[in-house]
Structure formats: structure tokens, C-alpha cells
Design a protein around this motif. Structure first.
Motif, PDB file in Angstrom:
ATOM      1  N   LEU A 106      -5.731   1.762  -4.908  1.00 19.93           N
ATOM      2  CA  LEU A 106      -6.103   0.511  -4.250  1.00 19.93           C
ATOM      3  C   LEU A 106      -5.995  -0.623  -5.249  1.00 19.93           C
ATOM      4  O   LEU A 106      -6.383  -0.494  -6.404  1.00 19.93           O
ATOM      5  N   ASP A 107      -5.456  -1.739  -4.791  1.00 22.58           N
ATOM      6  CA  ASP A 107      -5.387  -2.946  -5.605  1.00 22.58           C
ATOM      7  C   ASP A 107      -6.043  -4.050  -4.797  1.00 22.58           C
ATOM      8  O   ASP A 107      -5.436  -4.607  -3.878  1.00 22.58           O
ATOM      9  N   GLY A 108      -7.289  -4.362  -5.109  1.00 17.35           N
ATOM     10  CA  GLY A 108      -8.037  -5.274  -4.262  1.00 17.35           C
ATOM     11  C   GLY A 108      -8.278  -4.591  -2.924  1.00 17.35           C
ATOM     12  O   GLY A 108      -8.707  -3.457  -2.867  1.00 17.35           O
ATOM     13  N   LEU A 109      -7.982  -5.286  -1.837  1.00 20.00           N
ATOM     14  CA  LEU A 109      -8.083  -4.676  -0.507  1.00 20.00           C
ATOM     15  C   LEU A 109      -6.752  -4.772   0.233  1.00 20.00           C
ATOM     16  O   LEU A 109      -6.709  -4.730   1.452  1.00 20.00           O
ATOM     17  N   VAL A 110      -5.677  -4.937  -0.523  1.00 17.46           N
ATOM     18  CA  VAL A 110      -4.412  -5.203   0.171  1.00 17.46           C
ATOM     19  C   VAL A 110      -3.368  -4.124  -0.039  1.00 17.46           C
ATOM     20  O   VAL A 110      -2.444  -4.022   0.758  1.00 17.46           O
ATOM     21  N   ARG A 111      -3.463  -3.301  -1.099  1.00 16.10           N
ATOM     22  CA  ARG A 111      -2.389  -2.345  -1.360  1.00 16.10           C
ATOM     23  C   ARG A 111      -2.715  -0.996  -0.742  1.00 16.10           C
ATOM     24  O   ARG A 111      -3.447  -0.192  -1.301  1.00 16.10           O
ATOM     25  N   ARG A 112      -2.178  -0.803   0.436  1.00 16.37           N
ATOM     26  CA  ARG A 112      -2.340   0.487   1.095  1.00 16.37           C
ATOM     27  C   ARG A 112      -0.949   0.944   1.515  1.00 16.37           C
ATOM     28  O   ARG A 112      -0.523   0.692   2.628  1.00 16.37           O
ATOM     29  N   GLU A 113      -0.220   1.580   0.606  1.00 18.11           N
ATOM     30  CA  GLU A 113       1.149   1.995   0.877  1.00 18.11           C
ATOM     31  C   GLU A 113       1.182   3.015   2.022  1.00 18.11           C
ATOM     32  O   GLU A 113       0.283   3.853   2.140  1.00 18.11           O
ATOM     33  N   PRO A 114       2.213   2.950   2.879  1.00 14.78           N
ATOM     34  CA  PRO A 114       2.308   3.914   3.984  1.00 14.78           C
ATOM     35  C   PRO A 114       2.216   5.366   3.530  1.00 14.78           C
ATOM     36  O   PRO A 114       1.567   6.186   4.191  1.00 14.78           O
ATOM     37  N   ALA A 115       2.837   5.690   2.398  1.00 14.09           N
ATOM     38  CA  ALA A 115       2.779   7.075   1.911  1.00 14.09           C
ATOM     39  C   ALA A 115       1.365   7.460   1.505  1.00 14.09           C
ATOM     40  O   ALA A 115       0.952   8.606   1.682  1.00 14.09           O
ATOM     41  N   VAL A 116       0.617   6.501   0.960  1.00  9.40           N
ATOM     42  CA  VAL A 116      -0.773   6.770   0.578  1.00  9.40           C
ATOM     43  C   VAL A 116      -1.642   6.912   1.824  1.00  9.40           C
ATOM     44  O   VAL A 116      -2.507   7.795   1.901  1.00  9.40           O
ATOM     45  N   ARG A 117      -1.417   6.047   2.810  1.00  9.44           N
ATOM     46  CA  ARG A 117      -2.172   6.150   4.066  1.00  9.44           C
ATOM     47  C   ARG A 117      -1.943   7.515   4.712  1.00  9.44           C
ATOM     48  O   ARG A 117      -2.879   8.176   5.158  1.00  9.44           O
ATOM     49  N   ALA A 118      -0.680   7.918   4.775  1.00 12.44           N
ATOM     50  CA  ALA A 118      -0.355   9.189   5.415  1.00 12.44           C
ATOM     51  C   ALA A 118      -1.029  10.345   4.695  1.00 12.44           C
ATOM     52  O   ALA A 118      -1.543  11.271   5.322  1.00 12.44           O
ATOM     53  N   ALA A 119      -1.038  10.306   3.365  1.00  4.65           N
ATOM     54  CA  ALA A 119      -1.673  11.376   2.598  1.00  4.65           C
ATOM     55  C   ALA A 119      -3.178  11.383   2.818  1.00  4.65           C
ATOM     56  O   ALA A 119      -3.801  12.444   2.915  1.00  4.65           O
ATOM     57  N   ALA A 120      -3.781  10.202   2.909  1.00  5.30           N
ATOM     58  CA  ALA A 120      -5.227  10.117   3.115  1.00  5.30           C
ATOM     59  C   ALA A 120      -5.633  10.721   4.451  1.00  5.30           C
ATOM     60  O   ALA A 120      -6.660  11.397   4.549  1.00  5.30           O
ATOM     61  N   LEU A 121      -4.827  10.491   5.482  1.00  2.62           N
ATOM     62  CA  LEU A 121      -5.148  11.032   6.806  1.00  2.62           C
ATOM     63  C   LEU A 121      -4.642  12.457   6.980  1.00  2.62           C
ATOM     64  O   LEU A 121      -5.212  13.236   7.742  1.00  2.62           O
ATOM     65  N   GLY A 122      -3.589  12.811   6.251  1.00  2.00           N
ATOM     66  CA  GLY A 122      -2.999  14.148   6.402  1.00  2.00           C
ATOM     67  C   GLY A 122      -3.914  15.261   5.952  1.00  2.00           C
ATOM     68  O   GLY A 122      -3.737  16.419   6.343  1.00  2.00           O
TER      69      GLY A 122
END
Length: 413
Positions: free
Chosen positions: A296-312
Motif C-alpha cells: 500500500l502507498d497511502g490509500l491509492v496504490r491497489r494494483e489489480p494483481a494485489v487485489r486479486a491475491a488478497a481476495l483469492g
């Protein structure tokens, strides 16, 4: 390795070897996020100390429920600590007496040469071992004894490890391992891959954005050949992200999942707090943990690959509950119909739209209606392409809704 990391590693090794050589005691607390090199540094310190002639005692705090687990691992198979081990196992013995015996055994061992104690992930140690280590840090014998501990820089209650009073003592030092910079990533790519020329800087910037400067995540990207392609949703990078999240604690996992379901929607007010059990305190801890490991960088950096891994790493019912909570929260915050629809569309795509509560079914119907109405407005304004997209979304949310199926067909665009 970044210059800052190189300096920190050199500092730790230098202090350990100097203490061994001069006979002065020292305590080092090395902190950093998961994947930032704490364990690798501890292994290197142990190796260098052995080479320098020190006796090295090592332990990893992997079994927090085992009484005296870390102390037992440090002293396993060593007759030098027979007396203190006996007192530890004596339920009638006062903890201070057992701690004093441990220090005495350690001092006796140090009389034969320098001793280095290395404990990885000390924040996970059992309470009895933590008390012993804290007691040792506070009453370190004047002998060539060095204690090196690793712990996260977030979410660790310092008073549970080393109190502020102990941390202020001259023989106690705290060092922090930093994340890699984009320039560090560029140097790594130049040294380890075929990337070169004018594309090197762009590639380095992309991999730095994906990894957040976390060495473990960068290594996974390189091994997955992300220099030439996007990381797979179930590849090495995704698994490394999952590992970092798990090691960062439940607050980080919950916060990462909340951010993932919110997607690109701006974060404001208590939107994230409402998606994490425990609210603001848990979210603040989670955000700190995510920043620490580069996710995370502030509240703006949420890369699609990171999002997918977090939910996966979650099961379908867990994702469904979170997406419904997100959609309800977004609607309550008066977000656009498209923003409210995003987690609901993911819910439907996941096949988790059966057995919904009445309020959830109403939310799907209301959102489908809002999408249809906005699509109609866009068509009137001559923005038919955007309108078609919203209409298709409405149909996916409420495929049997009369207002959607009869009022406007996609073919009319």
C-alpha cells in the motif's frame, strides 16, 4: 539490495562482531515488513558470528503456544543450561529466579567466548520466553553476549517485547530495514535479467509499482518472468502477496480484502472501517502493516494483481459477505450506481448470489434500476456506448427484471 538496506545490514553485522571482539554486551532489535529480509539478515549474522568464533544460539518463534518454546530452542542439547531448564520446568519456582538462573548460565557460557543469541519473529514467542528475553535485555551481564531479535515494525506492542525504558539503554539498538526504491529495482534487473536499454527504466518502474519495493515480491516477479508479461492470478507473485499478508497479521488481511472489494472507488469517511470487524483501530493497524511490506502507498496504490491475491486467499462465502457489505456501504455513501454495482457484479460472477437476504435482494434490484435509469440518461445525451455498458451490468444483476428486459435493448444502440 538498496543502499539503505545494505547500510542496515552492515551496521548489524558490524555491531555484532565488534561486541564479540571487545566483550561488550549488546541487544539489537531489527524491524521490517514481511519479505524485507529480516530472516536472511539473521542467518547472515549467525554465519558471520560462527566464523568469528562465537557460540551461536538460534530460535524461531514459530510455536507461540508452547511454554518456554523459544528458550528451549535456544538452549536445546546444551548441558550449560541444565540448571536454568530445571527451574523453568519447576512450577513452584518464581519466574524471576528462573530468569536469573538463565542469565547466570549464559554468563558462564560467555566466560569461554562470545555468545550470540538470534531469535526470529520474536513477537510470536510464548509469554514466558518473552519475559526471559526482556529480562535479559534489561539486566544484560557485562560479558561478550549479543542478542539479535527480529520483529515487524508495525502492530508489535513494544511493551510486550522491549519496554521504552529498555530501548533507551545504551547497549540496546533498534534498526529498521527499508523497502527498495525504483532505482534499486532497476539495478537488480540490470544485474539479474536480460532487461537493458531504454526499456529498463520503464520495466523497473512497473515492477517497483507492483512489488512496492518489497524484495520478496520483486524476487517472485522476476522468477515469474514478469519482466516480459503480467503476473498470473495464481502465480509466484500472487502466492508471495498472500504469504506477506498472512505474515502481516489478520488486520492486514482484513484491510487488504476491504480495499480490494472497493476497487478504484475513492476512500473517504469511514468506508473502509465499516468493512473490517473491529473498525478504525483494526484498519489503522492493517494499513500500517500493508505499507510496511509495500502493498500500500497511502490509500491509492491497489494494483489489480494485489487485489486479486488478497481476495483469492478467501473462500466464496467470505468474499460474498464482504462484497455485500461493500455494496451496502457504497450505496449509503451515495456512491454512483456503477460503483455500487462493481462488488455486486463480482458477487454474481463468483456464483454467490443464491440465498441472499431480503435487504440484499432489494439492493441488487435497486442497483439494477439505478443503472438502467443512468443508462437511459446517457443515451439521451448521445453517450450510447457508456449507456450500453451500464445496461448490460443491470441485466447481469437482475436478469428477470421487467424494466431492464423490455425498456431498452442493447441492439437499439
Amino acid at each position: 539490495m538498496s543502499p539503505a538496506q545494505g547500510t542496515a545490514q552492515a551496521d548489524v553485522q558490524g555491531m555484532v562482531l565488534t561486541s564479540c571482539r571487545t566483550g561488550r554486551p549488546r541487544v539489537l532489535l531489527v524491524q521490517g515488513g514481511p519479505g524485507c529480509g529480516k530472516t536472511a539478515l539473521l542467518d547472515l549474522v549467525a554465519e558471520r558470528a560462527r566464523t568469528a568464533g562465537a557460540q551461536v544460539l538460534t530460535a524461531g518463534a514459530g510455536r507461540p503456544g508452547e511454554p518456554w518454546g523459544v528458550i528451549r530452542e535456544l538452549t536445546a542439547g546444551r548441558p550449560d543450561f541444565a540448571r536454568s531448564r530445571t527451574l523453568q520446568e519447576d512450577s513452584a519456582c518464581h519466574p524471576d529466579s528462573a530468569a536469573a538462573a538463565f542469565r547466570a548460565d549464559l554468563r558462564a557460557l560467555a566466560a569461554t567466548g562470545p555468545v550470540v543469541l538470534c531469535v526470529d519473529d520474536v513477537q510470536r514467542a510464548d509469554p514466558a520466553s518473552v519475559r526471559h528475553l526482556r529480562n535479559l535485555a534489561r539486566h544484560m551481564p557485562f560479558a561478550p553476549i549479543v542478542m539479535v531479535l527480529t520483529a515487524p515494525a508495525h502492530g508489535t506492542r513494544e511493551e510486550d517485547l522491549l519496554t521504552e525504558k529498555v530501548l533507551r539503554r545504551p547497549h540496546v539498538h533498534r534498526l529498521r530495514l527499508s523497502l527498495l526504491t525504483s532505482e534499486d529495482v532497476e539495478r537488480t534487473l540490470e544485474a539479474e535479467t536480460a532487461a537493458h536499454g531504454p526499456d529498463l527504466r520503464r520495466t523497473a518502474a512497473r515492477l517497483h509499482r507492483l512489488s512496492g519495493g518489497n524484495p520478496l515480491l520483486l524476487r517472485a516477479l522476476i522468477e515469474e518472468n514478469a519482466v516480459l508479461q503480467q503476473p498470473a492470478c495464481d502465480g509466484l507473485f500472487a502466492r508471495a502477496v498472500t504469504d506477506c499478508l498472512r505474515r502481516s497479521g489478520p488486520e492486514a488481511v482484513a484491510t487488504a480484502r476491504a480495499l480490494a472489494v472497493l476497487g478504484d472507488h475513492p476512500i473517504g469517511g469511514n468506508l473502509v472501517d465499516g468493512l473490517v470487524d473491529g473498525g478504525t483501530p483494526e484498519v489503522l493497524t492493517g494499513l500500517a502493516a500493508l505499507r510496511e511490506c509495500g502493498l500500500l502507498d497511502g490509500l491509492v496504490r491497489r494494483e489489480p494483481a494485489v487485489r486479486a491475491a488478497a481476495l483469492g486467499d478467501s473462500d466464496v462465502p467470505t468474499r460474498a459477505r464482504l462484497r455485500l457489505r461493500a455494496a451496502h456501504a457504497l450505496r449509503a455513501a451515495q456512491a454512483s450506481p456503477a460503483a455500487v454495482a462493481a462488488p455486486l457484479l463480482a458477487l454474481v460472477a463468483d456464483g454467490a448470489h443464491g440465498g441472499l437476504r431480503t435487504t440484499d435482494r432489494e439492493l441488487l434490484a435497486d442497483t439494477a434500476r439505478d443503472l438502467f435509469e443512468e443508462a437511459h440518461v446517457l443515451r439521451e445525451r448521445g453517450q450510447a456506448a457508456r449507456g450500453v455498458s451500464l445496461l448490460q451490468a443491470a441485466r447481469r444483476l437482475a436478469p428477470r427484471a421487467t424494466l431492464v428486459s423490455t425498456a431498452w435493448s442493447v441492439s437499439s444502440s
